[in-house]
Design a protein around this motif. Sequence first.
Motif, PDB file in Angstrom:
ATOM      1  N   GLN A 155     -53.804  -4.721   7.811  1.00 45.48           N
ATOM      2  CA  GLN A 155     -53.205  -4.832   6.481  1.00 45.48           C
ATOM      3  C   GLN A 155     -53.945  -3.986   5.457  1.00 45.48           C
ATOM      4  OE1 GLN A 155     -50.577  -5.975   5.152  1.00 45.48           O
ATOM      5  NE2 GLN A 155     -51.052  -6.148   2.972  1.00 45.48           N
ATOM      6  N   ARG A 156     -55.281  -4.070   5.446  1.00 52.25           N
ATOM      7  CA  ARG A 156     -56.047  -3.330   4.452  1.00 52.25           C
ATOM      8  C   ARG A 156     -55.959  -1.819   4.699  1.00 52.25           C
ATOM      9  NH1 ARG A 156     -58.293  -5.543  -0.117  1.00 52.25           N
ATOM     10  NH2 ARG A 156     -59.396  -7.122   1.075  1.00 52.25           N
ATOM     11  N   GLU A 157     -56.022  -1.404   5.951  1.00 47.11           N
ATOM     12  CA  GLU A 157     -55.877   0.014   6.270  1.00 47.11           C
ATOM     13  C   GLU A 157     -54.517   0.518   5.825  1.00 47.11           C
ATOM     14  OE1 GLU A 157     -58.656  -0.169  10.329  1.00 47.11           O
ATOM     15  OE2 GLU A 157     -56.469  -0.260  10.438  1.00 47.11           O
ATOM     16  N   PHE A 158     -53.498  -0.304   6.037  1.00 46.84           N
ATOM     17  CA  PHE A 158     -52.139   0.070   5.654  1.00 46.84           C
ATOM     18  C   PHE A 158     -52.022   0.269   4.142  1.00 46.84           C
ATOM     19  CE2 PHE A 158     -47.925  -1.484   4.220  1.00 46.84           C
ATOM     20  CZ  PHE A 158     -47.142  -0.478   4.738  1.00 46.84           C
ATOM     21  N   VAL A 159     -52.562  -0.686   3.372  1.00 52.62           N
ATOM     22  CA  VAL A 159     -52.486  -0.589   1.908  1.00 52.62           C
ATOM     23  C   VAL A 159     -53.264   0.628   1.411  1.00 52.62           C
ATOM     24  CG1 VAL A 159     -53.034  -1.745  -0.267  1.00 52.62           C
ATOM     25  CG2 VAL A 159     -52.138  -3.072   1.653  1.00 52.62           C
ATOM     26  N   LEU A 160     -54.430   0.869   1.992  1.00 52.17           N
ATOM     27  CA  LEU A 160     -55.246   2.019   1.581  1.00 52.17           C
ATOM     28  C   LEU A 160     -54.544   3.337   1.890  1.00 52.17           C
ATOM     29  CD1 LEU A 160     -57.832   3.361   0.570  1.00 52.17           C
ATOM     30  CD2 LEU A 160     -58.841   2.962   2.827  1.00 52.17           C
ATOM     31  N   LEU A 161     -54.009   3.467   3.109  1.00 54.72           N
ATOM     32  CA  LEU A 161     -53.340   4.721   3.465  1.00 54.72           C
ATOM     33  C   LEU A 161     -52.068   4.916   2.634  1.00 54.72           C
ATOM     34  CD1 LEU A 161     -53.272   7.246   5.176  1.00 54.72           C
ATOM     35  CD2 LEU A 161     -52.066   5.954   6.956  1.00 54.72           C
ATOM     36  N   ARG A 198     -63.449   5.592   6.871  1.00 61.39           N
ATOM     37  CA  ARG A 198     -63.926   5.951   8.219  1.00 61.39           C
ATOM     38  C   ARG A 198     -63.059   5.299   9.290  1.00 61.39           C
ATOM     39  NH1 ARG A 198     -69.178   5.383   5.918  1.00 61.39           N
ATOM     40  NH2 ARG A 198     -69.436   3.298   6.818  1.00 61.39           N
ATOM     41  N   ARG A 199     -62.628   4.069   9.043  1.00 66.11           N
ATOM     42  CA  ARG A 199     -61.756   3.399  10.011  1.00 66.11           C
ATOM     43  C   ARG A 199     -60.424   4.124  10.134  1.00 66.11           C
ATOM     44  NH1 ARG A 199     -62.449  -3.142   8.858  1.00 66.11           N
ATOM     45  NH2 ARG A 199     -64.705  -3.230   9.180  1.00 66.11           N
ATOM     46  N   LEU A 200     -59.883   4.548   8.999  1.00 69.05           N
ATOM     47  CA  LEU A 200     -58.626   5.301   9.041  1.00 69.05           C
ATOM     48  C   LEU A 200     -58.813   6.614   9.801  1.00 69.05           C
ATOM     49  CD1 LEU A 200     -57.016   4.925   5.487  1.00 69.05           C
ATOM     50  CD2 LEU A 200     -56.119   4.075   7.658  1.00 69.05           C
ATOM     51  N   ARG A 201     -59.892   7.306   9.524  1.00 71.82           N
ATOM     52  CA  ARG A 201     -60.142   8.575  10.196  1.00 71.82           C
ATOM     53  C   ARG A 201     -60.276   8.391  11.703  1.00 71.82           C
ATOM     54  NH1 ARG A 201     -64.622  10.747   5.833  1.00 71.82           N
ATOM     55  NH2 ARG A 201     -63.229  12.002   4.529  1.00 71.82           N
ATOM     56  N   SER A 202     -60.861   7.271  12.109  1.00 68.85           N
ATOM     57  CA  SER A 202     -61.072   7.042  13.537  1.00 68.85           C
ATOM     58  C   SER A 202     -59.791   6.641  14.263  1.00 68.85           C
ATOM     59  CB  SER A 202     -62.138   5.958  13.745  1.00 68.85           C
ATOM     60  OG  SER A 202     -61.648   4.688  13.367  1.00 68.85           O
ATOM     61  N   LYS A 203     -58.770   6.178  13.515  1.00 70.36           N
ATOM     62  CA  LYS A 203     -57.521   5.784  14.155  1.00 70.36           C
ATOM     63  C   LYS A 203     -56.844   6.980  14.817  1.00 70.36           C
ATOM     64  CE  LYS A 203     -57.028   1.360  12.973  1.00 70.36           C
ATOM     65  NZ  LYS A 203     -56.604   0.231  13.818  1.00 70.36           N
ATOM     66  N   LEU A 204     -56.788   8.061  14.076  1.00 69.53           N
ATOM     67  CA  LEU A 204     -56.200   9.301  14.589  1.00 69.53           C
ATOM     68  C   LEU A 204     -57.104  10.450  14.178  1.00 69.53           C
ATOM     69  CD1 LEU A 204     -52.415   8.950  13.693  1.00 69.53           C
ATOM     70  CD2 LEU A 204     -53.397   8.856  15.964  1.00 69.53           C
ATOM     71  N   HIS A 205     -57.332  11.351  15.091  1.00 69.59           N
ATOM     72  CA  HIS A 205     -58.169  12.510  14.764  1.00 69.59           C
ATOM     73  C   HIS A 205     -57.605  13.249  13.551  1.00 69.59           C
ATOM     74  CE1 HIS A 205     -60.891  15.857  15.325  1.00 69.59           C
ATOM     75  NE2 HIS A 205     -59.865  16.686  15.283  1.00 69.59           N
TER      76      HIS A 205
END
Length: 223
Positions: A155-161, A198-205
């Motif tokens: 949820q938090r990654e989604f809102v941030l992206l 950093r978590r978002l970056r690690s999801k997809l290169h």
Amino acid sequence: MSRLLVVDDEERIRRLLQRVFQAEGYAVDLAATGTEGLEAATQRSYDLVLLDLMLPDRSGAGVLVELLDRLPGARVVVLSAVPEIGTRVQVLDAGALDFLPKPFVIAELLARVRVRLREPSGGGGGDRFLQVGDLRLDTQRRTVSVGNQQTALSQREFVLLTHLMQRANQVCSREELLADVWGYQFDPGSNVVDVYVRRLRSKLHALRRIETVRNVGYCLPAS
């Protein structure tokens, strides 16, 4: 009608919150222990969980981690008599959407709940897809993809992206992201924004395209 789950070992608090939120038009379920809360949250769909940290059977922080592990999209607001900034930082880093110390002001709690319920959750409405260059965000399934590579977001990654994509090519300061994504008007003393980038970056290169603007914040280029 939004449905809330209150997980708190104090019956007085549970009943108070039930009356307050029902008066505002919400449906409210109650749980007195962490185990009851986890069982309820996994058996029924809730728009928001209000979680106390001091529970009789297990750590509220542990309940938070397990709940988000089982239901990555769950919205959780932590209510706690533990005032230490380290505790706030811990639960925010773990994925809670907000932290409100006890004793709290009802009007502030209601306002924070309204804000959190307005946040995108991937439940539909409006345009389903958000596109920036070849980066494609599915707001219903809450997945992000580049070409054939796809991954799910918390949820938090989604809102941030979503925030970064909506402001593509613009520099988003850490203060702005803390306010709009975490609901804080001040820095709570953590690098929570950097951790989630950093978590978002690690999801997809490909998400390494999120640029760091030194001493300011982050920017997602449109191409």
